[in-house]
Enzyme design. Structure first.
Site, PDB file in Angstrom:
ATOM      1  N   HIS A  71     -17.130  36.141 -37.427  1.00 25.18           N
ATOM      2  CA  HIS A  71     -18.547  36.379 -36.932  1.00 25.18           C
ATOM      3  C   HIS A  71     -19.291  37.034 -37.985  1.00 25.18           C
ATOM      4  CE1 HIS A  71     -15.580  36.648 -33.718  1.00 25.18           C
ATOM      5  NE2 HIS A  71     -16.706  36.818 -32.769  1.00 25.18           N
ATOM      6  N   HIS A 128     -17.352  33.549 -19.798  1.00 32.00           N
ATOM      7  CA  HIS A 128     -18.792  33.172 -20.326  1.00 32.00           C
ATOM      8  C   HIS A 128     -19.688  31.911 -19.446  1.00 32.00           C
ATOM      9  CE1 HIS A 128     -18.989  35.670 -23.932  1.00 32.00           C
ATOM     10  NE2 HIS A 128     -18.001  35.077 -24.526  1.00 32.00           N
ATOM     11  N   TRP A 144     -16.098  48.297 -47.119  1.00 31.81           N
ATOM     12  CA  TRP A 144     -15.200  47.549 -46.064  1.00 31.81           C
ATOM     13  C   TRP A 144     -14.017  48.170 -46.028  1.00 31.81           C
ATOM     14  CZ3 TRP A 144     -15.433  44.388 -42.010  1.00 31.81           C
ATOM     15  CH2 TRP A 144     -14.331  43.650 -41.616  1.00 31.81           C
ATOM     16  N   GLU A 179     -19.236  39.249 -22.752  1.00 29.43           N
ATOM     17  CA  GLU A 179     -17.815  39.558 -23.440  1.00 29.43           C
ATOM     18  C   GLU A 179     -16.534  40.031 -22.452  1.00 29.43           C
ATOM     19  OE1 GLU A 179     -19.554  37.521 -26.473  1.00 29.43           O
ATOM     20  OE2 GLU A 179     -17.412  37.667 -26.010  1.00 29.43           O
ATOM     21  N   HIS A 218     -13.421  27.995 -34.354  1.00 31.84           N
ATOM     22  CA  HIS A 218     -13.550  29.405 -33.394  1.00 31.84           C
ATOM     23  C   HIS A 218     -14.174  29.197 -32.184  1.00 31.84           C
ATOM     24  CE1 HIS A 218     -13.323  33.730 -33.543  1.00 31.84           C
ATOM     25  NE2 HIS A 218     -14.454  33.722 -32.739  1.00 31.84           N
ATOM     26  N   ALA A 219     -13.604  29.712 -31.065  1.00 26.78           N
ATOM     27  CA  ALA A 219     -14.105  29.298 -29.588  1.00 26.78           C
ATOM     28  C   ALA A 219     -15.515  29.862 -29.603  1.00 26.78           C
ATOM     29  CB  ALA A 219     -13.017  30.205 -28.796  1.00 26.78           C
ATOM     30  N   TYR A 248     -18.068  43.434 -28.906  1.00 26.54           N
ATOM     31  CA  TYR A 248     -16.562  43.513 -28.260  1.00 26.54           C
ATOM     32  C   TYR A 248     -16.137  44.798 -28.011  1.00 26.54           C
ATOM     33  CZ  TYR A 248     -16.966  38.597 -29.864  1.00 26.54           C
ATOM     34  OH  TYR A 248     -17.371  37.360 -30.090  1.00 26.54           O
ATOM     35  N   HIS A 258     -11.304  34.425 -21.321  1.00 21.62           N
ATOM     36  CA  HIS A 258     -12.443  34.972 -21.983  1.00 21.62           C
ATOM     37  C   HIS A 258     -13.585  33.883 -21.969  1.00 21.62           C
ATOM     38  CE1 HIS A 258     -14.692  37.327 -24.843  1.00 21.62           C
ATOM     39  NE2 HIS A 258     -15.181  36.249 -25.295  1.00 21.62           N
ATOM     40  N   GLU A 259     -13.315  32.503 -22.567  1.00 19.33           N
ATOM     41  CA  GLU A 259     -14.203  31.553 -22.641  1.00 19.33           C
ATOM     42  C   GLU A 259     -14.906  31.207 -21.196  1.00 19.33           C
ATOM     43  OE1 GLU A 259     -14.075  32.496 -26.521  1.00 19.33           O
ATOM     44  OE2 GLU A 259     -15.683  31.276 -25.532  1.00 19.33           O
ATOM     45  N   TYR A 282     -29.764  46.680 -26.540  1.00 22.44           N
ATOM     46  CA  TYR A 282     -28.844  47.644 -25.762  1.00 22.44           C
ATOM     47  C   TYR A 282     -29.767  48.472 -25.033  1.00 22.44           C
ATOM     48  CZ  TYR A 282     -24.576  45.671 -27.333  1.00 22.44           C
ATOM     49  OH  TYR A 282     -23.447  44.474 -27.730  1.00 22.44           O
TER      50      TYR A 282
HETATM   51  O1  LIG Z   1     -14.950  35.678 -30.958  1.00 23.35           O
HETATM   52  C1  LIG Z   1     -14.091  35.898 -30.112  1.00 23.35           C
HETATM   53  C2  LIG Z   1     -14.065  34.860 -28.868  1.00 23.35           C
HETATM   54  C3  LIG Z   1     -15.452  33.915 -29.071  1.00 23.35           C
HETATM   55  C4  LIG Z   1     -16.754  34.346 -28.183  1.00 23.35           C
HETATM   56  O2  LIG Z   1     -16.291  33.798 -27.003  1.00 23.35           O
HETATM   57  O3  LIG Z   1     -16.768  35.626 -28.151  1.00 23.35           O
HETATM   58  C5  LIG Z   1     -18.067  33.552 -28.718  1.00 23.35           C
HETATM   59  C6  LIG Z   1     -18.264  33.948 -30.181  1.00 23.35           C
HETATM   60  C7  LIG Z   1     -19.496  33.247 -30.829  1.00 23.35           C
HETATM   61  C8  LIG Z   1     -19.347  32.017 -31.430  1.00 23.35           C
HETATM   62  C9  LIG Z   1     -20.424  31.007 -31.795  1.00 23.35           C
HETATM   63  C10 LIG Z   1     -21.869  31.662 -31.548  1.00 23.35           C
HETATM   64  C11 LIG Z   1     -21.748  32.929 -31.151  1.00 23.35           C
HETATM   65  C12 LIG Z   1     -20.783  33.680 -30.655  1.00 23.35           C
HETATM   66  N1  LIG Z   1     -19.068  33.867 -28.191  1.00 23.35           N
HETATM   67  C13 LIG Z   1     -19.488  33.022 -27.027  1.00 23.35           C
HETATM   68  O4  LIG Z   1     -19.125  31.807 -26.890  1.00 23.35           O
HETATM   69  C14 LIG Z   1     -20.756  33.385 -26.419  1.00 23.35           C
HETATM   70  C15 LIG Z   1     -21.572  34.450 -26.850  1.00 23.35           C
HETATM   71  C16 LIG Z   1     -22.652  35.076 -26.033  1.00 23.35           C
HETATM   72  C17 LIG Z   1     -22.740  34.477 -24.646  1.00 23.35           C
HETATM   73  C18 LIG Z   1     -22.191  33.365 -24.397  1.00 23.35           C
HETATM   74  C19 LIG Z   1     -21.234  32.920 -24.967  1.00 23.35           C
HETATM   75  N2  LIG Z   1     -13.640  36.702 -29.696  1.00 23.35           N
HETATM   76  C20 LIG Z   1     -13.383  38.065 -30.726  1.00 23.35           C
HETATM   77  C21 LIG Z   1     -12.921  39.227 -30.100  1.00 23.35           C
HETATM   78  C22 LIG Z   1     -12.071  39.128 -29.004  1.00 23.35           C
HETATM   79  C23 LIG Z   1     -12.479  39.345 -27.656  1.00 23.35           C
HETATM   80  C24 LIG Z   1     -11.328  39.373 -26.712  1.00 23.35           C
HETATM   81  C25 LIG Z   1     -10.122  38.981 -26.856  1.00 23.35           C
HETATM   82  C26 LIG Z   1      -9.732  39.009 -28.027  1.00 23.35           C
HETATM   83  C27 LIG Z   1     -10.630  38.985 -29.314  1.00 23.35           C
HETATM   84  C28 LIG Z   1     -12.595  37.416 -32.055  1.00 23.35           C
HETATM   85  O5  LIG Z   1     -11.824  36.469 -31.747  1.00 23.35           O
HETATM   86  O6  LIG Z   1     -12.647  38.208 -32.875  1.00 23.35           O
HETATM   87 ZN   LIG Z   2     -16.886  35.865 -26.060  1.00 23.92          ZN
END
Ligand SMILES: O=C(CCC(O)(O)[C@H](Cc1ccccc1)NC(=O)c1ccccc1)N[C@@H](Cc1ccccc1)C(=O)O
Ligand SMILES: [Zn+2]
Length: 592
Positions: free
Chosen positions: A481, A354, A453, A378, A320-321, A491, A350-351, A192
């Site tokens: 995560h 990216h 925690w 994000e 996990h997405a 996030y 959201h996806e 950051y």
């Molecule tokens: O985890 C996600 C969505 C998955 C993602 O798109 O952020 C994904 C997570 C990830 C999965 C595997 C390896 C690394 C990160 N991030 C990406 O696909 C990503 C990350 C950085 C750059 C490009 C794509 N959302 C979080 C928080 C959230 C965000 C938005 C709305 C609701 C909830 C969660 O579900 O707790």
């Molecule tokens: Zn994401």
């Protein structure tokens, strides 16, 4: 320098030419492993990562030679690129055995998480997290079932990973210390680019806490009416399993229990989606159409061919997405076990956000093909989803019946649903890395992992465990995560940034009404504003990039507070003096 007598410019050219195919090879091996978890694919993935680490270390060393060479006249941009090439994350670990062990530990934790299942009593049904347990936490109103699923998931996931996690912490810290960082948390914060990052997010959290406290109090009162006050602890905490989500991180799934004006529309469109026979493909096309309306590109042909948009039959996958840049022309993918409901329609946006960011910065030098900071990546899709979710837009796409435009009560219902997603999330998004930073720093030793925690969960989120926690529990690793080595403060940053981006897009579109009703669908001026920032990737410091779109150079909770203004007034009146919770959770949570 690099190869014999290579100039910095020649090195930077060679870096890109040689790194792209390497990264594509690793991305393919990763994709194979995540979409088909077998011993063979896992071994191939770990092997590919080791090759990338060796390759990255060579490049890092050459970049460092240029950076230390006083005789060189490096341009500002060359220095910026060389610094980024030298920052190779935990790949800096030169001890091959330790590096292989670290990759194996992370992959093993992710595999336990992805394959875990809970066999429910008395039905005997064995449910995985997606879709079974998620659907249960979302729709069941049976306290005992919710409590069993909540506890069962933690027994089958986190509880099995405490030793692995300890090893992960040790090996990760060692690796980034080679780059000169104190610990992994210090390394993650360095992305950051500001020494005041921890304070900056703490200030934002304090500014937003009153909003959360009022929402918490209102929801607690509504849940007491639904489940009876006797299952709520006298300390004021909300039992974690009653909030519609396995981690209590967003509460939109209990909107029907919390809806302020019963006789008015509930803005959750899940039922309407099912009634209209929405398919998963239609969900992705809906998101694609919104981006296209702003002047963004459509998804590529390869995207539709190679993405995994639903859980496949007959093989283990990481559900996990995630959104993938395969570092190969046009090859962008989403991996997601999509279910047909409102919440997943927003995750699709959201996806896809990216993917749009990937496509907008694909012509940057390779080292700049990243978000300006992790929070930016994000925030892209969520910013669009704020416009998509307006009742006006949902009517435009036929997911909401026309009517009650000028209805104050309908507006409060809408803002309540949005708060159950965006406000409820804030302490959760904030506390995950508060815990991890304290673990990586060594302030929280393994025997304190779970206690620390729950101290944060009770104090900051005001929730209590469904059942008493024991010495062997390890609840942090019940969250993806944590086991997958993915930072989380991004996030929290995104939930602030997305309202700044949303407001800037609305201003660019010439919108002047109440912020929460702004729909910039089809507006090319808004699209241009957004693109002018996103196409920069990480080529400029994130305050410069942000200034292009919002005119501001810092995170600002103002637009978020402005958006929810009418709801806060409503909540203040409703709650009166009844709000807040004690710092500590009850010794023994009341049973169902
Ligand atoms: O985890 C996600 C969505 C998955 C993602 O798109 O952020 C994904 C997570 C990830 C999965 C595997 C390896 C690394 C990160 N991030 C990406 O696909 C990503 C990350 C950085 C750059 C490009 C794509 N959302 C979080 C928080 C959230 C965000 C938005 C709305 C609701 C909830 C969660 O579900 O707790
Ligand atoms: Zn994401």
């Amino acid at each position: 320098g690099g190869a014999e007598g290579e100039t910095p410019a020649q090195f930077l050219e060679r870096y890109e030419r040689e790194t792209l195919p390497m990264k594509n090879m690793v991305a393919e091996a990763a994709w194979q492993q995540k979409t088909n978890i077998t011993d063979e694919n896992t071994a191939a993935f770990v092997k590919a990562n080791l090759e990338l680490a060796k390759f990255s270390q060579k490049m890092e060393n050459q970049a460092l030679v240029f950076l230390k060479d006083k005789s060189l006249q490096l341009t500002f941009d060359q220095r910026r690129q060389l610094n980024k090439i030298a920052d190779i994350d935990t790949n800096a670990q030169t001890d091959k055995t330790k590096l292989e062990r670290l990759q194996t530990v992370i992959t093993e934790m992710e595999q336990i998480y992805s394959e875990a299942e809970v066999c429910m009593n008395p039905s005997g049904d064995c449910l995985k997290l997606e879709p079974g347990l998620t659907e249960l936490m979302r729709s069941s109103r049976d306290c005992q079932k919710l409590s069993d699923a909540w506890r069962g998931w933690r027994d089958q996931s986190g509880k099995k990973m405490k030793d692995l996690y300890q090893e992960y912490v040790q090996l990760s810290n060692e690796a980034v210390q080679i780059l000169g960082h104190k610990d992994l948390g210090d390394y993650w914060k360095s992305r950051y680019d500001t020494s005041t990052f921890e304070e900056d997010v703490a200030v934002l959290f304090d500014q937003l806490l009153p909003l959360y406290q009022h929402l918490h109090s209102y929801v607690r009162r509504k849940l007491k009416a639904q489940y009876g006050p006797e299952i709520f602890p006298s300390t004021g905490h909300i039992p974690a399993h009653l909030l519609g989500n396995m981690w209590s991180q967003q509460w939109n799934n209990i909107a029907d229990l919390v809806n302020p004006f019963k006789n008015k529309q509930l803005m959750d469109v899940t039922e309407e989606m099912k009634r209209q026979g929405y398919t998963i493909k239609k969900m992705f096309e809906t998101a694609e159409d919104f981006f296209y309306s702003l002047g963004f590109d459509n998804m590529t042909q390869i995207f539709w061919e190679k993405s995994m948009l639903e859980r496949p039959e007959g093989r283990e996958v990481v559900c996990h997405a995630s959104a993938w840049d395969m570092d190969k022309q046009d090859d962008f993918r989403i991996k997601m076990c999509t279910t047909i409901n409102h919440e997943d329609l927003m995750t699709v946006h959201h996806e896809m956000g990216h993917i749009q960011y990937y496509m907008l910065y694909e012509n940057q030098p390779l080292v700049y093909r990243h978000g300006a900071n992790p929070g930016f990546h994000e925030a892209v899709g969520d910013t669009i989803a704020l416009s998509v979710q307006t009742p006006g837009h949902l009517k435009t796409i036929g997911l909401l019946k026309a009517g009650n435009e000028q209805d104050k009560e309908a507006d409060i219902n809408f803002l309540m649903l949005m708060a159950l997603d965006k406000i409820a999330f804030l302490p959760f998004g904030y506390l995950i890395d508060q815990w991890r930073w304290s673990v990586f720093r060594g302030d929280t030793p393994p025997e304190q992992y779970n206690n620390e925690w729950w101290k944060l969960r009770c104090r900051l989120q005001g929730i209590s465990p469904a059942v008493k926690r024991g010495a062997d529990d390890f609840d942090p690793a019940a969250k993806y995560h944590i086991v997958a080595d993915v930072p989380y403060i991004r996030y929290f940053v995104s939930f602030v940034l997305q309202f700044q981006f949303y407001k800037a897009a609305c201003v660019a579109a010439g919108y002047t009404g109440p912020l929460y009703k702004c729909d910039f669908y089809n507006n090319k001026a808004a699209g241009e504003k957004f693109k002018s920032m996103l196409q920069l990737g990480s080529s400029l410091p994130w305050p410069e990039a942000m200034e292009r779109m919002t005119g501001q150079r810092h995170m600002d909770a103002g637009p978020l507070v402005e958006y929810f203004e009418p709801l806060l007034d409503f909540l203040r009146k409703e709650n009166g003096e009844d709000y807040g919770w004690e710092e500590k959770c009850p010794e023994n949570p009341p049973p169902c």
